[in-house]
Design a protein around this motif. Structure first.
Motif, PDB file in Angstrom:
ATOM      1  N   GLY A 174     -10.957 -98.855  50.526  1.00  0.00           N
ATOM      2  CA  GLY A 174     -10.675-100.017  49.690  1.00  0.00           C
ATOM      3  C   GLY A 174     -11.867-100.416  48.845  1.00  0.00           C
ATOM      4  N   ILE A 175     -13.061-100.365  49.446  1.00  0.00           N
ATOM      5  CA  ILE A 175     -14.284-100.681  48.706  1.00  0.00           C
ATOM      6  C   ILE A 175     -14.475 -99.663  47.589  1.00  0.00           C
ATOM      7  N   LEU A 176     -14.310 -98.389  47.911  1.00  0.00           N
ATOM      8  CA  LEU A 176     -14.480 -97.328  46.927  1.00  0.00           C
ATOM      9  C   LEU A 176     -13.509 -97.502  45.769  1.00  0.00           C
ATOM     10  N   GLU A 177     -12.251 -97.814  46.071  1.00  0.00           N
ATOM     11  CA  GLU A 177     -11.226 -97.953  45.031  1.00  0.00           C
ATOM     12  C   GLU A 177     -11.483 -99.140  44.106  1.00  0.00           C
ATOM     13  N   LYS A 178     -12.273-100.120  44.549  1.00  0.00           N
ATOM     14  CA  LYS A 178     -12.623-101.252  43.684  1.00  0.00           C
ATOM     15  C   LYS A 178     -13.699-100.889  42.670  1.00  0.00           C
ATOM     16  N   HIS A 179     -14.408 -99.782  42.922  1.00  0.00           N
ATOM     17  CA  HIS A 179     -15.527 -99.422  42.063  1.00  0.00           C
ATOM     18  C   HIS A 179     -15.301 -98.181  41.210  1.00  0.00           C
ATOM     19  N   CYS A 180     -14.204 -97.480  41.431  1.00  0.00           N
ATOM     20  CA  CYS A 180     -13.966 -96.269  40.655  1.00  0.00           C
ATOM     21  C   CYS A 180     -12.512 -95.823  40.839  1.00  0.00           C
ATOM     22  N   THR A 181     -12.154 -94.798  40.116  1.00  0.00           N
ATOM     23  CA  THR A 181     -10.855 -94.163  40.307  1.00  0.00           C
ATOM     24  C   THR A 181     -11.007 -93.138  41.419  1.00  0.00           C
ATOM     25  N   VAL A 182     -10.135 -93.225  42.430  1.00  0.00           N
ATOM     26  CA  VAL A 182     -10.197 -92.295  43.558  1.00  0.00           C
ATOM     27  C   VAL A 182      -8.979 -91.382  43.501  1.00  0.00           C
ATOM     28  N   VAL A 183      -9.235 -90.103  43.609  1.00  0.00           N
ATOM     29  CA  VAL A 183      -8.172 -89.104  43.618  1.00  0.00           C
ATOM     30  C   VAL A 183      -8.182 -88.448  44.990  1.00  0.00           C
ATOM     31  N   TYR A 184      -7.060 -88.506  45.674  1.00  0.00           N
ATOM     32  CA  TYR A 184      -6.924 -87.885  46.994  1.00  0.00           C
ATOM     33  C   TYR A 184      -6.198 -86.563  46.808  1.00  0.00           C
ATOM     34  N   ALA A 208     -16.344 -90.567  51.493  1.00  0.00           N
ATOM     35  CA  ALA A 208     -16.122 -91.785  50.707  1.00  0.00           C
ATOM     36  C   ALA A 208     -17.385 -92.636  50.648  1.00  0.00           C
ATOM     37  N   ALA A 209     -18.037 -92.822  51.793  1.00  0.00           N
ATOM     38  CA  ALA A 209     -19.265 -93.622  51.830  1.00  0.00           C
ATOM     39  C   ALA A 209     -20.381 -92.945  51.040  1.00  0.00           C
ATOM     40  N   HIS A 210     -20.494 -91.652  51.186  1.00  0.00           N
ATOM     41  CA  HIS A 210     -21.519 -90.892  50.467  1.00  0.00           C
ATOM     42  C   HIS A 210     -21.302 -90.992  48.955  1.00  0.00           C
ATOM     43  N   GLU A 211     -20.066 -90.775  48.524  1.00  0.00           N
ATOM     44  CA  GLU A 211     -19.768 -90.816  47.090  1.00  0.00           C
ATOM     45  C   GLU A 211     -19.926 -92.225  46.530  1.00  0.00           C
ATOM     46  N   LEU A 212     -19.645 -93.252  47.343  1.00  0.00           N
ATOM     47  CA  LEU A 212     -19.871 -94.631  46.914  1.00  0.00           C
ATOM     48  C   LEU A 212     -21.359 -94.852  46.625  1.00  0.00           C
TER      49      LEU A 212
END
Length: 100
Positions: free
Chosen positions: A34-44, A84-88
């Motif tokens: 959720g945190i990641l999705e607030k800061h960028c576009t996430v593609v799964y 996810a944490a690393h990429e954030l």
């Protein structure tokens, strides 16, 4: 890079994230997507035979440079959370760009 100074700042950064996002869980890993999705576009994406758990890139969208993070859903949940944490960290500019 002064790793000791970075490590000293981690508790403050975690508390700021908890305050800014009103996290439901004391463990950030439960809210990292959720945190990641607030800061960028996430593609799964699920790719079984890929070594990468995820990666970050920047692309221009309508003349604006935007962040994109890709998470390999074929990996274990633990690997996805770590990715996810690393990429954030890259999105926030805390981590330098990786060579691969």
């Amino acid at each position: 890079m002064n790793w000791e100074k970075i490590v000293e700042q981690i508790p403050t950064a975690i508390e700021k994230v908890r305050t800014d996002y009103v996290l439901n869980n004391m463990i950030i890993k439960d809210d990292i997507f959720g945190i990641l999705e607030k800061h960028c576009t996430v593609v799964y994406y699920p790719t079984e035979n890929e070594i990468n758990c995820g990666f970050h890139t920047k692309r221009f969208v309508k003349d604006k440079l935007e962040d994109f993070v890709y998470i390999n859903t074929a990996k274990t949940v633990a690997e996805q959370v770590f990715a996810a944490a690393h990429e954030l960290g890259h999105v926030w500019g805390v981590l330098p760009k990786c060579g691969s």
